[in-house]
Design an enzyme around this catalytic site. Structure first.
Site, PDB file in Angstrom:
ATOM      1  N   ASP A   1      -2.327  -6.643   5.524  1.00  0.00           N
ATOM      2  CA  ASP A   1      -0.933  -6.810   5.102  1.00  0.00           C
ATOM      3  C   ASP A   1       0.019  -6.745   6.285  1.00  0.00           C
ATOM      4  OD1 ASP A   1      -1.127  -6.984   2.221  1.00  0.00           O
ATOM      5  OD2 ASP A   1      -1.800  -4.903   2.273  1.00  0.00           O
TER       6      ASP A   1
ATOM      7  N   MET B   1       3.904  -6.785   7.319  1.00  0.00           N
ATOM      8  CA  MET B   1       5.245  -6.576   6.746  1.00  0.00           C
ATOM      9  C   MET B   1       6.274  -6.485   7.861  1.00  0.00           C
ATOM     10  SD  MET B   1       4.247  -3.610   4.059  1.00  0.00           S
ATOM     11  CE  MET B   1       2.969  -3.851   2.825  1.00  0.00           C
TER      12      MET B   1
ATOM     13  N   GLY C   1       5.364  -4.560  -0.421  1.00  0.00           N
ATOM     14  CA  GLY C   1       5.999  -3.656   0.538  1.00  0.00           C
ATOM     15  C   GLY C   1       5.266  -2.337   0.694  1.00  0.00           C
ATOM     16  N   PHE C   2       4.583  -1.919  -0.361  1.00  0.00           N
ATOM     17  CA  PHE C   2       3.932  -0.603  -0.303  1.00  0.00           C
ATOM     18  C   PHE C   2       2.603  -0.619  -1.052  1.00  0.00           C
ATOM     19  CE2 PHE C   2       8.511  -0.174  -0.220  1.00  0.00           C
ATOM     20  CZ  PHE C   2       8.706   0.578   0.931  1.00  0.00           C
ATOM     21  N   GLY C   3       1.692   0.213  -0.561  1.00  0.00           N
ATOM     22  CA  GLY C   3       0.458   0.432  -1.303  1.00  0.00           C
ATOM     23  C   GLY C   3       0.690   1.518  -2.338  1.00  0.00           C
ATOM     24  N   GLY C   4      -0.288   1.709  -3.200  1.00  0.00           N
ATOM     25  CA  GLY C   4      -0.249   2.833  -4.142  1.00  0.00           C
ATOM     26  C   GLY C   4       0.709   2.702  -5.301  1.00  0.00           C
TER      27      GLY C   4
ATOM     28  N   GLY D   1      -2.289  -5.594  -5.686  1.00  0.00           N
ATOM     29  CA  GLY D   1      -1.367  -4.504  -6.016  1.00  0.00           C
ATOM     30  C   GLY D   1      -1.784  -3.737  -7.251  1.00  0.00           C
ATOM     31  N   GLY D   2      -2.074  -2.462  -7.060  1.00  0.00           N
ATOM     32  CA  GLY D   2      -2.410  -1.615  -8.210  1.00  0.00           C
ATOM     33  C   GLY D   2      -3.742  -1.953  -8.853  1.00  0.00           C
TER      34      GLY D   2
ATOM     35  N   GLY E   1      -6.374  -1.449  -2.242  1.00  0.00           N
ATOM     36  CA  GLY E   1      -6.048  -0.576  -1.120  1.00  0.00           C
ATOM     37  C   GLY E   1      -6.366   0.865  -1.443  1.00  0.00           C
ATOM     38  N   SER E   2      -5.452   1.519  -2.145  1.00  0.00           N
ATOM     39  CA  SER E   2      -5.624   2.939  -2.478  1.00  0.00           C
ATOM     40  C   SER E   2      -6.905   3.195  -3.251  1.00  0.00           C
ATOM     41  CB  SER E   2      -4.456   3.436  -3.327  1.00  0.00           C
ATOM     42  OG  SER E   2      -3.264   2.917  -2.841  1.00  0.00           O
TER      43      SER E   2
END
Ligand code: DX5
Ligand code: ZN
Length: 224
Positions: free
Chosen positions: A36, A38, A143-146, A177-178, A198-199
């Site tokens: 990723d 960004m 923009g963000f993981g988790g 994502g998710g 990811g997470s």
């Protein structure tokens, strides 16, 4: 069910010990490494640039699936390809000349993907789909993981699968994502080909086991 691909997202890896996490990826059943990028402009976060991609490439044998969450991605495509990108995905929302940008990616020898945000309709892909090797549906705001999976994505997967079947294309559907073991199967049934996680992978106690379990989903489905 045709065989799907698993692409762990390195964004959730331990940045103080990337070599260890990348060794785990090498030895796992992961198909791709999702990377990723960004820029703090298209998305409200900054990750890393091509030098880090190049360094990771030197110790990771899996194909690099580079997701550009940056404005004016056309300025950096050749550099990310040189750093080791095998698949390069740009956002529909950042490309006023998307067809040209896709051709630019293909000219480098990389596979070309287009990503759309959660609020963007799959209909916008109608006239570009046949030029794409991959279409990435964001199932969180980038923009963000988790973050939590946005359930409306499932309908989008079904509609995109339908569009691909009707046009008789080979474009892969990637979901980002998710995603984790809790929703992977339903996404595959809806028509997804590539699952980014990811997470769910890197924050797990046994990451390579999560990868294997995600990879083996659907294997016991009885063919009738
Ligand atoms: C989000 C990124 C994702 C992210 C996924 O902007 O594009 O690839 O790393 O992370 P998880 O799987 O934790 O939602
Ligand atoms: Zn991503």
């Amino acid at each position: 069910m045709k065989k799907h691909l698993i692409a762990p997202s390195v964004l959730a890896a331990d940045f103080t010990n990337l070599a260890k996490d990348l060794k785990m990826i090498n030895e796992s059943q992961a198909d791709w490494l999702h990377v990723d990028i960004m820029d703090g402009r298209f998305v409200p976060n900054i990750s890393f640039g091509m030098n880090i991609v190049k360094a990771m490439k030197s110790v990771c044998d899996k194909p690099f699936d580079v997701h550009l969450m940056i404005v004016e991605p056309e300025k950096y495509i050749e550099q990310f390809r040189a750093a080791g990108a095998d698949v390069i995905t740009v956002h529909y929302e950042t490309c006023p000349h998307l067809h040209r940008t896709i051709q630019q990616i293909k000219a480098t020898g990389a596979k070309a993907g287009v990503a759309i945000n959660p609020h963007t309709s799959v209909n916008v892909l109608e006239d570009i789909l046949e030029d794409c090797d991959l279409a990435l549906l964001m199932s969180v705001n980038p923009g963000f993981g988790g973050q939590k999976f946005i359930y409306q994505t499932l309908k989008k997967v079904e509609r995109l699968r339908e569009m691909i079947i009707v046009r008789n294309l080979n474009t892969l559907i990637e979901i980002d994502g998710g995603v984790g073991l809790q929703n992977a199967e339903v996404l595959l049934k809806a028509g997804a080909d590539v699952l980014v996680a990811g997470s769910a992978v890197f924050k797990a106690e046994h990451p390579s086991e999560v990868i294997s379990r995600m990879k083996s989903l659907g294997e016991n489905t009885l063919m009738v």
